[in-house]
Structures are given as structure tokens and as C-alpha cells.
Scaffold this motif. Structure first.
Motif: not given
Length: 422
Positions: A79-95
């Protein structure tokens, strides 16, 4: 006079070789949750990455759009390594991210995290220890946790299914994971095997075998393979169905007249008649509360579904839509009745709401048989015929998600979905 038992027997006999099932999704929900499942960090890496199994489970449900993650530079394992902006750009709602460690004694430990990309917080963080042989079942359990957290419904990825295959020389009774992997042969016979039914605790299967040149009901342990004869009365012994507490089974016997419904203790004692009629009563199934048994009968002139108190009594007709309805199955939540109805000349899967009586036809195939509910009541597994070959299919209870399960070169019939995993 229409002979219902003979008709069902003919259907059951058009049943393949042992192989793993492949699953093709031919439909999906209108609104799917976009989720990214990052490959879990693991050294040494096995043939399958756990994240691939989890992603395949979620994709099969039809409720998730599993995103491609290889284009994202940062591949976190916690969890500490997650960069939310990258996954938001992928249009992911969950990871989902995770890692697997090797422990002493040939054991493994997986740590996984489910993240809400929109709210940028952690939804789940858990660890499991397991053996290499439990790799796939552990992945299925993680998929169940993700599914339940994001949908509010119980997942069924860690459950089992059974089915019958037929080759030119023999029949087999198979048990497999819900995704078709890890299939195991429970019985091989030159004679037909039909009507497998799971005990409520998932440890035993009841089924009908013709190996003695007549239909006899057996109960077999899945762990030891040992079995015993439950019913071998004069005439036909068929259609076993377990009571919700696992203490009794409803069965069909023709030893005194036409096929009628009986109940019997799980050890083969305590036979009790439930229906008494001059017509054919068959295909019993218990309601989840254990108080009612649903069954098929031609007592009204054509096959319809009825219900009767589990101790016997006056049967009441349940289905009124259409002139031919057979093979009742009650959803584990007790809300729906699935059955096979003759609709515009085709045998199709339908469901009826037990409170309102509203009916929906779910399948778009033409020769459907043997519906079986998933433990969460959301999916119905059934047998059908495609291109002249028996195969399995599944449809969601609302009809929005459709799947096809097949074995290469095989005829597959008689599916039964096992209970929820413990």
C-alpha cells in the motif's frame, strides 16, 4: 401417457473426457467496476502469478473491467508504494497490489491490499499463509474478498462445481474449482452417471449410477473416495437432493408404482413417502428453510413444478407460465425458483420470483438442462448443447452476464454447484 422419467433419462444420456474447463464470457453487466490488479511481487515466480488468477476471477463475474497494468511504470507491491495519480490516469476506481514471501517449511505468505483510487485510501489489507498446493485456492479466496468488498455480495470463486463427461467408452464424474481448474475424477464407469448433488457441508456427493444395469443412488466422500449405496430399492432410484441440514435426502423411487417422492436418512434408513399419486412425481429439491420440497409432476396433464411440505401433505402448483416447466432449483437465499421451460419451441433457463410470481427467461440457447445456483444466488450454472456437443453455460440471475464453459472435444452434462467454502 407422457413418461417424464424416461424423457429425463434420454436427456441425461446425451452426456465427456477429463480436461479443464475453459470459460468464455459472452455478456457482461452494463456497469462494470474498472479495477487494476498489479502482478504480485514473488521470488521465485511460479508458472502463474496470483494476480492473474484474481484478475481472471473478477473478469469472469462480468461485474469488473480488469485493466491492463503493464504500461504503468510504477508497479507497487504494498500500500505504501501506491501512487494514486498514475492509477487515476488509467481510470481505475480500485487497485489491488500484493507480495508473496517464501517461509520455512515449504510455506508461503501472501500480503495483499485493496485500494480505493478515487478516495485514495485502503479498503482491505490482509495476509494468508499457505502451501504451494493451495496457491490457486488462496487466489480465489482473495478474489472473493475483493468481490464482496466492492459489490456487497459474497463471492463464489473459491467454491467447487461437479459435472459429468462422456466419451465413446466411459462416463466420468468430475469435481473442479469454480473456474474449471484442478479437475479431479471421482468416478469412472462404462454406464451412465447422472444427478450429482452436493451435501451442504461440501464433503460428499450423492449421485445416480447405472453400473449395476439399473439406477442406484450412491453417496461418496470427496476426501477419501469411499462410497456407500443410499438407495437400491426395486425399480428406479433417482434424483437425490440433500436437506439443508444434511441429515436426509429427497429421492425418487418407482418400486411400488409410478415415480414418487420419498425422503430417507443420509445413512439409508428411515424411508418416508412424501407424495402419493397416480402420476409421475420427480426431481425433488429442498427449499433453504428445510420445510418445503419442490418437484416436477405431470399430475395436471403436462410437466409443471409443485411444492409440498417436507413431511408430506397436499402439493400446490407453483409454475403457471407456459405449458412445460421442469427441473426446479431454489436459490440459496430462498427468493428465486430456477427451472427449464419450453419457450417458443426451445428449452431455456427461466427464473420465477417466489413472492411475486414474476418470470424471466434468462438463457438464449435452445437445449438447456440441469440448472444449479451459485451459493450467493447470483449465477445459475446449466448444461446446454452447442454445435451438437454438450457444454456448460452460466447466466446471472438478472440475465445480464452470460458465460460458456467447455472442455475441448468433450460432452459435458449434469452440472452442480457446490456450497460456499468454509
Amino acid at each position: 401417457m407422457f413418461r417424464l422419467f424416461s424423457f429425463f433419462l434420454l436427456l441425461c444420456l446425451s452426456v465427456g473426457v477429463r480436461a479443464e474447463l475453459t470459460i468464455d464470457i459472452v455478456g457482461g453487466a452494463a456497469q462494470q467496476i474498472p479495477i487494476a490488479v498489479v502482478p504480485f511481487a514473488q521470488s521465485p515466480s511460479p508458472g502463474d502469478n496470483m494476480a492473474a488468477i484474481i484478475g481472471a476471477d473478477l473478469r469472469r463475474s462480468g461485474l469488473f473491467r480488469v485493466l491492463e497494468t503493464r504500461g504503468v511504470a510504477n508497479q507497487p507491491s504494498d500500500a505504501a508504494g501506491v501512487r494514486y495519480a498514475e492509477w487515476s490516469a488509467l481510470q481505475a476506481q480500485a487497485l489491488t497490489v500484493g507480495n508473496i514471501q517464501t517461509l520455512p517449511g515449504n510455506r508461503l505468505k501472501v500480503s495483499f491490499y485493496l485500494m480505493d483510487v478515487l478516495k485514495q485510501n485502503q479498503l482491505v489489507g490482509m495476509e494468508f499463509e499457505f502451501t504451494p498446493a493451495q496457491y490457486r485456492i488462496t487466489a480465489h479466496r482473495i478474489a472473493d474478498i475483493i468481490y464482496e468488498k466492492l459489490t456487497g455480495e459474497k463471492g463464489v470463486f473459491a467454491t467447487k462445481i461437479s459435472y459429468v463427461t462422456r466419451t465413446a467408452s466411459h462416463y466420468t464424474l468430475q469435481v473442479a474449482d469454480a473456474d474449471g481448474f484442478n479437475s479431479q475424477t471421482m468416478l469412472t464407469s462404462k454406464e451412465p452417471i447422472i444427478s450429482p448433488a452436493w451435501s451442504p457441508d461440501g464433503t460428499r456427493l450423492a449421485y445416480v449410477s447405472f453400473e449395476k444395469k439399473k439406477p442406484i443412488i450412491y453417496v461418496q466422500s470427496l476426501s477419501s473416495g469411499q462410497r456407500y449405496v443410499l438407495a437400491n430399492f426395486k425399480g428406479n432410484n433417482s434424483a437425490p437432493s440433500w436437506s439443508p441440514d444434511g441429515k436426509r435426502l429427497a429421492i425418487v423411487l418407482s418400486h411400488s408404482a409410478n415415480s414418487q417422492i420419498y425422503t430417507i436418512n443420509a445413512d439409508g434408513t428411515g424411508l418416508q413417502p412424501i407424495t402419493r399419486s397416480s402420476t409421475i412425481d420427480t426431481e425433488p429439491v429442498w427449499a433453504p428453510d428445510g420445510q418445503t420440497i419442490y418437484f416436477t409432476s405431470d399430475r395436471g396433464g403436462s410437466p409443471q413444478i409443485y411444492r409440498v411440505p417436507a413431511q408430506g401433505g397436499n402439493p400446490q402448483r407453483v409454475t403457471f407460465s407456459g405449458g412445460y416447466n421442469v427441473s426446479p432449483r431454489v436459490s440459496p437465499d430462498g427468493k428465486l425458483l430456477a427451472y427449464i421451460g419450453l419457450v417458443e419451441g426451445r428449452f431455456r433457463v427461466a427464473v420465477q420470483e417466489l413472492t411475486s410470481g414474476q418470470v424471466r427467461v434468462l438463457s438464449d440457447t435452445a437445449k438447456d438442462e440441469s440448472p444449479s445456483f451459485a451459493p450467493n444466488s447470483r449465477i445459475i450454472l446449466y448444461a446446454t448443447n452447442v454445435g451438437g456437443r454438450g457444454t456448460l453455460a452460466a447466466v446471472s440471475a438478472d440475465g445480464s452476464v452470460k458465460q460458456r464453459l467447455s472442455e475441448s472435444g468433450s460432452n459435458v452434462r449434469e452440472p452442480a454447484w457446490g456450497p460456499a467454502s468454509k
